[in-house]
Write a protein that holds these residues in place. Structure first.
Motif, PDB file in Angstrom:
ATOM      1  N   PRO A  61       2.113 -79.762  23.120  1.00 21.82           N
ATOM      2  CA  PRO A  61       1.567 -80.333  24.355  1.00 21.82           C
ATOM      3  C   PRO A  61       0.293 -81.120  24.067  1.00 21.82           C
ATOM      4  N   ILE A  62       0.172 -82.264  24.675  1.00 19.60           N
ATOM      5  CA  ILE A  62      -0.916 -83.178  24.374  1.00 19.60           C
ATOM      6  C   ILE A  62      -2.282 -82.586  24.723  1.00 19.60           C
ATOM      7  N   GLU A  63      -2.291 -81.596  25.616  1.00 16.80           N
ATOM      8  CA  GLU A  63      -3.554 -80.971  26.013  1.00 16.80           C
ATOM      9  C   GLU A  63      -4.265 -80.282  24.848  1.00 16.80           C
ATOM     10  N   PHE A  64      -3.532 -79.945  23.794  1.00 18.98           N
ATOM     11  CA  PHE A  64      -4.148 -79.278  22.649  1.00 18.98           C
ATOM     12  C   PHE A  64      -5.210 -80.148  21.988  1.00 18.98           C
ATOM     13  N   PHE A  65      -5.111 -81.468  22.151  1.00 11.95           N
ATOM     14  CA  PHE A  65      -6.110 -82.364  21.578  1.00 11.95           C
ATOM     15  C   PHE A  65      -7.452 -82.260  22.316  1.00 11.95           C
ATOM     16  N   LYS A  66      -7.459 -81.610  23.480  1.00 14.00           N
ATOM     17  CA  LYS A  66      -8.703 -81.445  24.224  1.00 14.00           C
ATOM     18  C   LYS A  66      -9.579 -80.320  23.672  1.00 14.00           C
ATOM     19  N   ASN A  67      -8.962 -79.311  23.094  1.00 16.99           N
ATOM     20  CA  ASN A  67      -9.717 -78.114  22.726  1.00 16.99           C
ATOM     21  C   ASN A  67      -9.577 -77.715  21.263  1.00 16.99           C
ATOM     22  N   HIS A  68      -8.837 -78.489  20.481  1.00 17.73           N
ATOM     23  CA  HIS A  68      -8.623 -78.147  19.079  1.00 17.73           C
ATOM     24  C   HIS A  68      -8.739 -79.387  18.211  1.00 17.73           C
ATOM     25  N   ALA A  69      -9.146 -79.175  16.989  1.00 12.92           N
ATOM     26  CA  ALA A  69      -9.086 -80.234  15.980  1.00 12.92           C
ATOM     27  C   ALA A  69      -7.702 -80.163  15.351  1.00 12.92           C
ATOM     28  N   MET A 239      -2.207 -94.505  23.091  1.00 14.03           N
ATOM     29  CA  MET A 239      -3.128 -93.492  23.595  1.00 14.03           C
ATOM     30  C   MET A 239      -3.929 -92.912  22.438  1.00 14.03           C
ATOM     31  N   THR A 240      -4.991 -92.226  22.808  1.00 12.40           N
ATOM     32  CA  THR A 240      -5.900 -91.636  21.824  1.00 12.40           C
ATOM     33  C   THR A 240      -5.165 -90.771  20.821  1.00 12.40           C
ATOM     34  N   GLU A 241      -4.185 -90.028  21.283  1.00 11.20           N
ATOM     35  CA  GLU A 241      -3.510 -89.036  20.452  1.00 11.20           C
ATOM     36  C   GLU A 241      -2.429 -89.624  19.552  1.00 11.20           C
ATOM     37  N   LYS A 278      18.018 -91.560  32.586  1.00  9.84           N
ATOM     38  CA  LYS A 278      17.572 -90.404  33.351  1.00  9.84           C
ATOM     39  C   LYS A 278      16.062 -90.230  33.199  1.00  9.84           C
ATOM     40  N   VAL A 279      15.388 -89.862  34.303  1.00 13.80           N
ATOM     41  CA  VAL A 279      13.930 -89.745  34.313  1.00 13.80           C
ATOM     42  C   VAL A 279      13.498 -88.337  33.925  1.00 13.80           C
ATOM     43  N   GLY A 280      12.533 -88.246  33.031  1.00 18.14           N
ATOM     44  CA  GLY A 280      11.992 -86.962  32.612  1.00 18.14           C
ATOM     45  C   GLY A 280      10.649 -87.151  31.921  1.00 18.14           C
ATOM     46  N   GLY A 281      10.199 -86.117  31.249  1.00 19.37           N
ATOM     47  CA  GLY A 281       8.938 -86.182  30.527  1.00 19.37           C
ATOM     48  C   GLY A 281       9.129 -86.833  29.163  1.00 19.37           C
ATOM     49  N   LEU A 282       8.150 -87.620  28.747  1.00 16.65           N
ATOM     50  CA  LEU A 282       8.256 -88.325  27.469  1.00 16.65           C
ATOM     51  C   LEU A 282       7.719 -87.464  26.327  1.00 16.65           C
ATOM     52  N   ASN A 283       8.577 -87.199  25.363  1.00 16.53           N
ATOM     53  CA  ASN A 283       8.173 -86.619  24.081  1.00 16.53           C
ATOM     54  C   ASN A 283       8.154 -87.747  23.058  1.00 16.53           C
ATOM     55  N   ILE A 284       7.101 -87.807  22.281  1.00 19.52           N
ATOM     56  CA  ILE A 284       6.958 -88.910  21.335  1.00 19.52           C
ATOM     57  C   ILE A 284       6.854 -88.386  19.912  1.00 19.52           C
ATOM     58  N   ILE A 285       7.698 -88.928  19.050  1.00 15.90           N
ATOM     59  CA  ILE A 285       7.544 -88.719  17.611  1.00 15.90           C
ATOM     60  C   ILE A 285       6.796 -89.919  17.077  1.00 15.90           C
ATOM     61  N   ASP A 286       5.595 -89.706  16.609  1.00 14.29           N
ATOM     62  CA  ASP A 286       4.794 -90.773  16.009  1.00 14.29           C
ATOM     63  C   ASP A 286       4.529 -90.398  14.558  1.00 14.29           C
ATOM     64  N   LEU A 287       5.287 -90.996  13.650  1.00 15.48           N
ATOM     65  CA  LEU A 287       5.147 -90.654  12.238  1.00 15.48           C
ATOM     66  C   LEU A 287       3.819 -91.140  11.669  1.00 15.48           C
ATOM     67  N   GLY A 288       3.103 -91.979  12.416  1.00 12.95           N
ATOM     68  CA  GLY A 288       1.754 -92.354  12.012  1.00 12.95           C
ATOM     69  C   GLY A 288       0.789 -91.192  12.049  1.00 12.95           C
ATOM     70  N   ASN A 289       1.133 -90.157  12.804  1.00 10.01           N
ATOM     71  CA  ASN A 289       0.277 -88.972  12.949  1.00 10.01           C
ATOM     72  C   ASN A 289       0.501 -87.955  11.831  1.00 10.01           C
ATOM     73  N   ILE A 290       0.763 -88.428  10.638  1.00  9.05           N
ATOM     74  CA  ILE A 290       1.021 -87.520   9.525  1.00  9.05           C
ATOM     75  C   ILE A 290      -0.162 -86.581   9.300  1.00  9.05           C
ATOM     76  N   HIS A 291      -1.362 -87.071   9.521  1.00 11.83           N
ATOM     77  CA  HIS A 291      -2.581 -86.291   9.285  1.00 11.83           C
ATOM     78  C   HIS A 291      -2.864 -85.287  10.394  1.00 11.83           C
ATOM     79  N   PHE A 295       4.502 -84.785  16.589  1.00 12.54           N
ATOM     80  CA  PHE A 295       5.451 -84.403  17.643  1.00 12.54           C
ATOM     81  C   PHE A 295       4.671 -84.017  18.890  1.00 12.54           C
ATOM     82  N   ILE A 296       4.562 -84.982  19.838  1.00 11.48           N
ATOM     83  CA  ILE A 296       3.658 -84.847  20.972  1.00 11.48           C
ATOM     84  C   ILE A 296       4.431 -84.822  22.287  1.00 11.48           C
ATOM     85  N   GLU A 297       4.178 -83.778  23.066  1.00  8.68           N
ATOM     86  CA  GLU A 297       4.717 -83.678  24.427  1.00  8.68           C
ATOM     87  C   GLU A 297       3.686 -84.274  25.378  1.00  8.68           C
ATOM     88  N   THR A 298       3.978 -85.454  25.923  1.00  9.06           N
ATOM     89  CA  THR A 298       3.013 -86.131  26.782  1.00  9.06           C
ATOM     90  C   THR A 298       3.166 -85.673  28.233  1.00  9.06           C
TER      91      THR A 298
END
Length: 330
Positions: A61-69, A239-241, A278-291, A295-298
């Motif tokens: 979940p993308i919210e983890f970027f708010k409280n964790h490194a 987005m930031t994440e 079909k409409v739903g929540g967007l999950n994004i695989i961004d392989l740029g986020n290797i570091h 795998f981000i649930e937006t």
């Protein structure tokens, strides 16, 4: 660090046939070496060794970027991007180990759709981002502006006269012209001035953030097209994440770059995925986020528009934070 560099080398030489293989390899590595992601997966009682499909990967979940490194592996951060958020809200933070990789990736993504940046003049109208620090969008556009090598490229804050002078000069110049702006700034410009920008690419980056009536994307693009005399309005989704960006030329939706894949999850069952349209929540695989985490649930709502995997953003989940990405409703 050797794994990180190896994965980045594979990413920069990626073709579509190898996306799934690389994504699964990175997942198994991040599931082991990213402490936050590893703990999250354990809470879900998932065994990474048994996961062999993209659909079975747990998305953080993308919210983890708010409280964790969010970091995979051991490295010192040389740069941090932060979200804009709202007054009093907790900002997301995305730590980077290598800004040069971000610069290279964003350049390749942009140029794969629009051609060499050296052929461009870029006029940036991004006041809300310029007025704070830590914006990934400002960092990216500043990098792009340098790559244009154009004396006309630059940022403009609230000085209409300076902006209009540059626009008039650019009309006499060869090369491609890009006016990129946050949505409310482009609306303000179009409401104040009726301009002939028919030889410009106009690109909105989203973001109204409570600055007046929310427009649908169709309404926004129709108004800007009429007032600025262009056939269509382009869009950027980032987005930031995320390290990667998706672009739309005003057609069927955002086009995923080779480093990105969008999946649409069922709103009532986050581990089930929906068919095209079909409409739903967007999950994004961004392989740029290797570091960090690929795998981000937006909190964005959207849909896949065609068999190529292009996508639309249709809004946001109820009660979710307003954030500095593309929030317009279709």
């Amino acid at each position: 660090m050797s794994e990180l560099l190896s994965f980045r080398d594979r990413l920069l030489n990626l073709n579509n046939d190898h996306f799934t293989v690389l994504a699964l390899d990175i997942f198994k590595w991040q599931a082991q070496h990213n402490p936050v992601y590893k703990k999250y997966i354990s809470y879900l009682a998932k065994d990474p060794k048994k996961i062999s499909r993209l659909e079975d990967i747990p998305f953080l979940p993308i919210e983890f970027f708010k409280n964790h490194a969010i970091k995979t592996g051991e490295w010192d951060s040389s740069l941090m991007f932060s979200s804009s958020g709202t007054t009093g809200s907790v900002q997301s933070s995305h730590y980077l180990d290598d800004p040069v990789f971000y610069e290279k990736l964003t350049k390749e993504i942009f140029e794969s759709m629009y051609g060499p940046l050296s052929n461009f003049h870029i006029v940036a109208l991004l006041p809300s981002y310029l007025e704070r620090s830590g914006s990934s969008l400002i960092y990216m556009i500043e990098h792009f502006i340098k790559l244009t090598g154009s004396k006309f490229s630059g940022f403009f804050l609230k000085d209409d006269s300076a902006l209009l002078r540059v626009i008039e000069k650019l009309k006499k110049q060869d090369g491609k012209k890009l006016l990129i702006g946050v949505t409310f700034a482009l609306i303000d410009l179009a409401e104040r001035r009726q301009l002939d920008l028919s030889d410009f690419i106009i690109m909105e980056t989203g973001g109204m953030k409570g600055r007046g009536k929310e427009l649908t994307r169709a309404e926004l693009h129709a108004m800007l097209s009429e007032r600025l005399n262009v056939e269509r309005i382009h869009s950027e989704y980032g987005m930031t994440e995320l390290m990667s960006q998706a672009y739309s030329d005003g057609g069927a939706g955002f086009v995923c770059p080779p480093s990105m894949k969008v999946m649409v999850r069922d709103i009532n069952d986050p581990f089930s995925y929906l068919m095209e349209k079909k409409v739903g929540g967007l999950n994004i695989i961004d392989l740029g986020n290797i570091h960090s985490c690929c795998f981000i649930e937006t909190k964005d709502l959207g849909r896949i528009t065609n068999t190529k995997g292009d996508f639309e953003v249709l809004g946001r989940f109820d009660n979710s934070d307003v954030r500095g990405c593309n929030l317009l409703i279709q």
